[in-house]
Enzyme design. Sequence first.
Site, PDB file in Angstrom:
ATOM      1  N   HIS A   1       0.813  -1.216   0.000  1.00  0.00           N
ATOM      2  CA  HIS A   1       0.000   0.000   0.000  1.00  0.00           C
ATOM      3  C   HIS A   1       0.851   1.273   0.000  1.00  0.00           C
ATOM      4  CE1 HIS A   1       0.427  -0.217   4.517  1.00  0.00           C
ATOM      5  NE2 HIS A   1       0.520   1.093   4.348  1.00  0.00           N
TER       6      HIS A   1
ATOM      7  N   GLY B   1       2.828   6.376   9.365  1.00  0.00           N
ATOM      8  CA  GLY B   1       4.208   6.584   9.007  1.00  0.00           C
ATOM      9  C   GLY B   1       5.074   5.368   9.249  1.00  0.00           C
ATOM     10  N   ASP B   2       4.500   4.364   9.924  1.00  0.00           N
ATOM     11  CA  ASP B   2       5.264   3.139  10.200  1.00  0.00           C
ATOM     12  C   ASP B   2       4.998   2.070   9.147  1.00  0.00           C
ATOM     13  OD1 ASP B   2       6.535   3.971  12.536  1.00  0.00           O
ATOM     14  OD2 ASP B   2       4.765   3.576  13.727  1.00  0.00           O
ATOM     15  N   SER B   3       4.009   2.282   8.298  1.00  0.00           N
ATOM     16  CA  SER B   3       3.667   1.301   7.271  1.00  0.00           C
ATOM     17  C   SER B   3       4.911   0.827   6.522  1.00  0.00           C
ATOM     18  CB  SER B   3       2.717   1.900   6.246  1.00  0.00           C
ATOM     19  OG  SER B   3       1.411   1.942   6.747  1.00  0.00           O
TER      20      SER B   3
END
Length: 276
Positions: free
Chosen positions: A86, A221-223
């Site tokens: 994603h 933001g950690d994706s």
Amino acid sequence: MRNFLKHVKRSAAVCAAALAGISLFPGTALAQSDGSRAGQGDGSRAIAPVVGGTRATQGEFPFMVRLSMGCGGALYSKTIVLTAAHCVNGSGPNTSITATAGVVDLQGSGAIKVKSTRVLQAPGYNGTGKDWALIKLARPIDLPTLKIADTTAYNNGTFTVAGWGAAREGGPQQRYLLKATVPFVDDATCKSAGGSYAGLVANEEICAGYMQQGGVDTCQGDSGGPMFRKDNTGQWIQVGIVSWGEGCARPGKPGVYTEVSTFAGAIRSGAAQLGG
């Protein structure tokens, strides 16, 4: 594809484009408006920084990578970064992504920055499950890589997560790399959280977090960043990829990660295809 307002990917890119405000660490991170962690405190699943985390020390996780679209990743090889599907827009030539590695402080003088040349998004990815992608780099990054699990033997115990995402739901991205530990949550318990969790894709997604009290999770933001633990030889091994969650670090709402062992063969084939 899960409803974006309920289930947000944990990538800052999606957040910036759609909801603006993701936390990375204790929840999960989003990158696209396909239901991954990218939303803020409205009940949606948003990508965020590690919530409830502490600063990592320089060199502690040398395989960690920050991607310019607002996601995380890990060095699969010296020329390939493993991240979330994603976080990217399909497969093919792509020179728009910058990977930053070698530092915990993104503004540090020792930061290594390398452009992308090509991207491979998981074949068949449609916003639900299969949330992995590979980014080929223009030149090698001479740092330790993170091996991936090819067996479910490590889908248990306590995991480490790390990222530059939000430190709280709806908060800003972080300058310094944060880290935290989260316990495994079995599929049945994860599905019992209801909402988007009822649609958990068994064998493609794995959950982790503190079901009762919350408080620690990845966030916007950690994706794309890794969820990892020690293997039987004491070496780090990647078990998951930060994917999505409902909010960040909420009680009863664990983080959801791509189950790496399921896709180990496809990831290896994809890396070979990219020449990495």
